[in-house]
Design a protein around this motif. Structure first.
Motif, PDB file in Angstrom:
ATOM      1  N   PRO A 179      -4.762  -3.269  -6.388  1.00 20.14           N
ATOM      2  CA  PRO A 179      -3.929  -2.212  -6.316  1.00 20.14           C
ATOM      3  C   PRO A 179      -3.485  -0.252  -7.395  1.00 20.14           C
ATOM      4  O   PRO A 179      -2.676   0.446  -7.335  1.00 20.14           O
ATOM      5  N   ARG A 180      -5.002  -0.069  -6.508  1.00 23.16           N
ATOM      6  CA  ARG A 180      -5.624   0.865  -6.922  1.00 23.16           C
ATOM      7  C   ARG A 180      -6.751   1.905  -6.153  1.00 23.16           C
ATOM      8  O   ARG A 180      -5.842   2.816  -6.124  1.00 23.16           O
ATOM      9  N   ARG A 181      -7.351   1.106  -5.795  1.00 23.65           N
ATOM     10  CA  ARG A 181      -8.639   1.945  -4.993  1.00 23.65           C
ATOM     11  C   ARG A 181      -7.897   2.179  -3.803  1.00 23.65           C
ATOM     12  O   ARG A 181      -8.197   2.781  -2.875  1.00 23.65           O
ATOM     13  N   THR A 182      -7.860   1.024  -3.391  1.00 24.40           N
ATOM     14  CA  THR A 182      -6.890   0.997  -0.972  1.00 24.40           C
ATOM     15  C   THR A 182      -6.244   2.653  -1.422  1.00 24.40           C
ATOM     16  O   THR A 182      -5.346   2.722  -0.815  1.00 24.40           O
ATOM     17  N   PRO A 183      -4.484   2.169  -2.893  1.00 21.78           N
ATOM     18  CA  PRO A 183      -4.290   2.834  -2.597  1.00 21.78           C
ATOM     19  C   PRO A 183      -4.367   4.693  -2.396  1.00 21.78           C
ATOM     20  O   PRO A 183      -3.861   5.460  -1.628  1.00 21.78           O
ATOM     21  N   ALA A 184      -4.908   4.574  -3.245  1.00 18.54           N
ATOM     22  CA  ALA A 184      -5.566   6.056  -3.464  1.00 18.54           C
ATOM     23  C   ALA A 184      -6.868   6.457  -2.272  1.00 18.54           C
ATOM     24  O   ALA A 184      -6.072   7.362  -1.598  1.00 18.54           O
ATOM     25  N   LEU A 185      -7.086   5.669  -1.198  1.00 22.58           N
ATOM     26  CA  LEU A 185      -7.499   5.675  -0.043  1.00 22.58           C
ATOM     27  C   LEU A 185      -6.385   6.223   0.857  1.00 22.58           C
ATOM     28  O   LEU A 185      -6.634   6.910   1.175  1.00 22.58           O
ATOM     29  N   ALA A 186      -5.323   5.854   0.884  1.00 15.62           N
ATOM     30  CA  ALA A 186      -4.855   5.678   1.317  1.00 15.62           C
ATOM     31  C   ALA A 186      -4.157   6.882   1.498  1.00 15.62           C
ATOM     32  O   ALA A 186      -3.305   7.842   2.492  1.00 15.62           O
ATOM     33  N   ALA A 187      -4.123   7.653   0.510  1.00 12.90           N
ATOM     34  CA  ALA A 187      -3.045   8.355  -0.378  1.00 12.90           C
ATOM     35  C   ALA A 187      -3.905  10.079   0.151  1.00 12.90           C
ATOM     36  O   ALA A 187      -3.616  10.792   0.803  1.00 12.90           O
ATOM     37  N   ARG A 188      -5.130   9.156   0.068  1.00 17.81           N
ATOM     38  CA  ARG A 188      -5.987  10.809   1.189  1.00 17.81           C
ATOM     39  C   ARG A 188      -6.359  10.700   2.128  1.00 17.81           C
ATOM     40  O   ARG A 188      -6.367  11.767   2.401  1.00 17.81           O
ATOM     41  N   TYR A 189      -6.234   9.603   3.443  1.00 18.97           N
ATOM     42  CA  TYR A 189      -6.870   9.940   4.451  1.00 18.97           C
ATOM     43  C   TYR A 189      -6.007   9.644   5.440  1.00 18.97           C
ATOM     44  O   TYR A 189      -5.627   9.974   6.356  1.00 18.97           O
ATOM     45  N   ALA A 190      -4.652   8.504   4.630  1.00 18.68           N
ATOM     46  CA  ALA A 190      -3.963   7.372   5.901  1.00 18.68           C
ATOM     47  C   ALA A 190      -2.689   8.445   6.023  1.00 18.68           C
ATOM     48  O   ALA A 190      -2.849   9.099   5.641  1.00 18.68           O
ATOM     49  N   SER A 191      -1.877   7.809   7.250  1.00 20.20           N
ATOM     50  CA  SER A 191      -1.018   8.269   7.830  1.00 20.20           C
ATOM     51  C   SER A 191      -0.136   6.859   7.425  1.00 20.20           C
ATOM     52  O   SER A 191       0.915   6.979   7.640  1.00 20.20           O
ATOM     53  N   GLU A 192      -0.050   5.871   7.633  1.00 17.68           N
ATOM     54  CA  GLU A 192      -0.195   4.343   7.421  1.00 17.68           C
ATOM     55  C   GLU A 192      -0.584   3.611   6.254  1.00 17.68           C
ATOM     56  O   GLU A 192      -1.908   3.266   6.829  1.00 17.68           O
ATOM     57  N   PHE A 193       0.132   3.002   5.596  1.00 16.66           N
ATOM     58  CA  PHE A 193      -0.233   1.768   4.880  1.00 16.66           C
ATOM     59  C   PHE A 193       0.280   0.697   5.323  1.00 16.66           C
ATOM     60  O   PHE A 193       1.489   0.192   5.772  1.00 16.66           O
ATOM     61  N   ASN A 194      -1.274  -0.726   5.114  1.00 15.99           N
ATOM     62  CA  ASN A 194      -0.567  -1.743   6.091  1.00 15.99           C
ATOM     63  C   ASN A 194      -0.433  -2.859   4.737  1.00 15.99           C
ATOM     64  O   ASN A 194      -1.459  -2.718   4.316  1.00 15.99           O
ATOM     65  N   ALA A 196      -0.537  -6.755   4.588  1.00 18.03           N
ATOM     66  CA  ALA A 196      -1.160  -7.952   6.209  1.00 18.03           C
ATOM     67  C   ALA A 196      -0.804  -8.955   5.641  1.00 18.03           C
ATOM     68  O   ALA A 196      -1.025  -9.346   4.245  1.00 18.03           O
ATOM     69  N   PHE A 197      -0.259  -9.627   6.343  1.00 19.02           N
ATOM     70  CA  PHE A 197       0.886 -11.356   5.581  1.00 19.02           C
ATOM     71  C   PHE A 197       0.685 -10.863   3.965  1.00 19.02           C
ATOM     72  O   PHE A 197       0.143 -11.882   3.348  1.00 19.02           O
ATOM     73  N   PRO A 198       1.529  -9.948   3.500  1.00 10.45           N
ATOM     74  CA  PRO A 198       2.203 -10.432   2.101  1.00 10.45           C
ATOM     75  C   PRO A 198       2.863 -11.897   1.953  1.00 10.45           C
ATOM     76  O   PRO A 198       2.808 -12.700   2.800  1.00 10.45           O
ATOM     77  N   ASP A 199       2.318 -12.453   0.521  1.00 16.74           N
ATOM     78  CA  ASP A 199       3.112 -13.596  -0.450  1.00 16.74           C
ATOM     79  C   ASP A 199       4.410 -13.201  -0.440  1.00 16.74           C
ATOM     80  O   ASP A 199       4.412 -12.183  -0.342  1.00 16.74           O
ATOM     81  N   PRO A 200       5.072 -13.898  -0.372  1.00  9.05           N
ATOM     82  CA  PRO A 200       6.412 -13.584   0.087  1.00  9.05           C
ATOM     83  C   PRO A 200       6.998 -13.090  -1.490  1.00  9.05           C
ATOM     84  O   PRO A 200       5.901 -13.593  -2.843  1.00  9.05           O
ATOM     85  N   GLY A 201       7.903 -11.389  -1.698  1.00 11.72           N
ATOM     86  CA  GLY A 201       8.383 -10.553  -2.544  1.00 11.72           C
ATOM     87  C   GLY A 201       6.939 -10.465  -3.426  1.00 11.72           C
ATOM     88  O   GLY A 201       7.432  -9.496  -4.357  1.00 11.72           O
ATOM     89  N   VAL A 202       5.726 -10.114  -2.641  1.00  8.98           N
ATOM     90  CA  VAL A 202       4.422  -8.962  -3.027  1.00  8.98           C
ATOM     91  C   VAL A 202       4.952  -7.356  -2.512  1.00  8.98           C
ATOM     92  O   VAL A 202       4.540  -6.789  -2.818  1.00  8.98           O
ATOM     93  N   LEU A 203       5.508  -7.838  -0.903  1.00  9.11           N
ATOM     94  CA  LEU A 203       5.434  -5.894  -0.933  1.00  9.11           C
ATOM     95  C   LEU A 203       6.202  -5.355  -1.427  1.00  9.11           C
ATOM     96  O   LEU A 203       5.137  -3.828  -1.491  1.00  9.11           O
ATOM     97  N   PRO A 204       7.456  -4.891  -2.205  1.00 16.14           N
ATOM     98  CA  PRO A 204       7.700  -3.649  -2.482  1.00 16.14           C
ATOM     99  C   PRO A 204       6.803  -3.068  -3.861  1.00 16.14           C
ATOM    100  O   PRO A 204       6.492  -2.368  -4.352  1.00 16.14           O
ATOM    101  N   GLU A 205       6.338  -4.449  -4.462  1.00 16.23           N
ATOM    102  CA  GLU A 205       4.954  -3.928  -5.212  1.00 16.23           C
ATOM    103  C   GLU A 205       3.725  -3.240  -4.147  1.00 16.23           C
ATOM    104  O   GLU A 205       3.208  -2.335  -5.226  1.00 16.23           O
ATOM    105  N   ARG A 206       3.199  -3.481  -3.429  1.00 15.91           N
ATOM    106  CA  ARG A 206       2.442  -3.389  -2.684  1.00 15.91           C
ATOM    107  C   ARG A 206       2.856  -1.599  -2.367  1.00 15.91           C
ATOM    108  O   ARG A 206       2.390  -0.153  -2.677  1.00 15.91           O
TER     109      ARG A 206
END
Length: 307
Positions: A179-194, A196-206
């Motif tokens: 919920p926190r550290r990986t999104p922060a890495l994406a915000a700093r370095y990434a062009s895309e956030f992926n 992978a194989f989300p459980d039903p219903g969790v994608l919007p929160e991620r």
């Protein structure tokens, strides 16, 4: 909407098998060919004839394709020193004419590390964070200038930061469920956030976690591409769907719940629904690499419904 073919060659594939899928990916109009970066098969299969290295494979495909994007979902930060990986990716990008993308993660499969003598420290997030800093730092250093880095895990001194990729900015893909550290890495370095194989219903929160991290970092959340990866299993009718499910050893009901699976209409509807949740790019995990008719069906029957 981008549809990308995503393969798992460690389950058992030669380079020629992979090449056939990549060529079909290009000929059928898909956006990209991606592969996993693993050295050991998972599950009951024996993985014969053995693993193929991800970046060696992509170097070959760079010269044998002309249009599609090429990348990993994802390379493990435990496999390669970041200085070496930066050189490898830059070279493959040059070989492809600027079509490469780098998915990078912390690594998770302990057994493959044991099998090939690769160190697998218990704490790997810091390694991933430093690798992203080193790789992007090397690429972004102007020609003629030098790059230095001193971290807990890596030290680079007076590096010429060469070679440079063909692209001004190689897209970097970061993903995960934290919920926190990986999104922060994406915000700093990434062009895309992926996701992978989300459980039903969790994608919007991620995805919302990443958008919030971008705002915290004073970055426009719309700078990122938001993507999801799902196992693919489509049939022209119910019988064909069930035949394909059996071929990859999966239960039809489970596939329908967790993957892009079922008849053409079902899969098109699920992609459209998932797009409404925020994903604009889909990685279609193809597990039977010999079944090129599967890709043809998606290109002919599913993709046109998503325009």
């Amino acid at each position: 909407m981008d549809l990308r073919i995503f393969t798992e060659p460690q389950q058992g594939a030669t380079y020629d098998d992979i090449l056939a899928v990549a060529r079909a990916t290009e000929d059928l109009g898909f956006d990209a060919f991606f592969r996993s970066d693993h050295y050991l098969s998972m599950g009951d299969g024996d993985g014969m004839p053995g693993p193929t290295d991800a970046w060696t494979t992509l170097a070959g495909l760079a010269r044998e394709t002309s249009r599609i994007r090429l990348g990993t979902l994802v390379s493990s930060a435990t496999f390669r020193h970041p200085g070496l990986l930066a050189i490898q990716v830059a070279q493959v990008d040059q070989m492809s004419g600027g079509r490469v993308e780098l998915g990078l993660g912390a690594g998770w499969f302990a057994r493959e590390h044991e099998a090939y003598g690769i160190p697998f420290p218990a704490k790997r997030f810091g390694i991933l964070e430093e690798q992203l800093a080193v790789i992007t730092g090397l690429w972004q250093t102007p020609v003629g200038e030098r790059f230095d880095f001193a971290g807990e895990h890596y030290t680079l001194t007076d590096s010429p930061a060469l070679p440079k990729p063909a692209q001004a900015r190689v897209p970097v893909i970061v993903g995960g469920h934290g919920p926190r550290r990986t999104p922060a890495l994406a915000a700093r370095y990434a062009s895309e956030f992926n996701v992978a194989f989300p459980d039903p219903g969790v994608l919007p929160e991620r995805l919302e976690n990443v958008r919030a991290a971008c705002q915290d970092a004073d970055r426009d959340p719309d700078d990122l591409v938001y993507s999801a990866a799902y196992v693919l299993c489509v049939g022209a009718d119910e019988a064909e769907f069930r035949r394909r499910a059996a071929a990859i050893g999966r239960e039809p009901d489970e596939l329908r719940t967790n993957g892009l699976a079922g008849t053409v209409a079902e899969v098109a509807d699920k992609i459209a629904t998932t797009a409404e949740e925020g994903a604009t790019r889909f990685y279609l995990q193809v597990l039977d690499l010999a079944d090129l008719d599967h890709l043809d069906l998606v290109a002919r029957e599913v993709a046109p419904q998503l325009l």
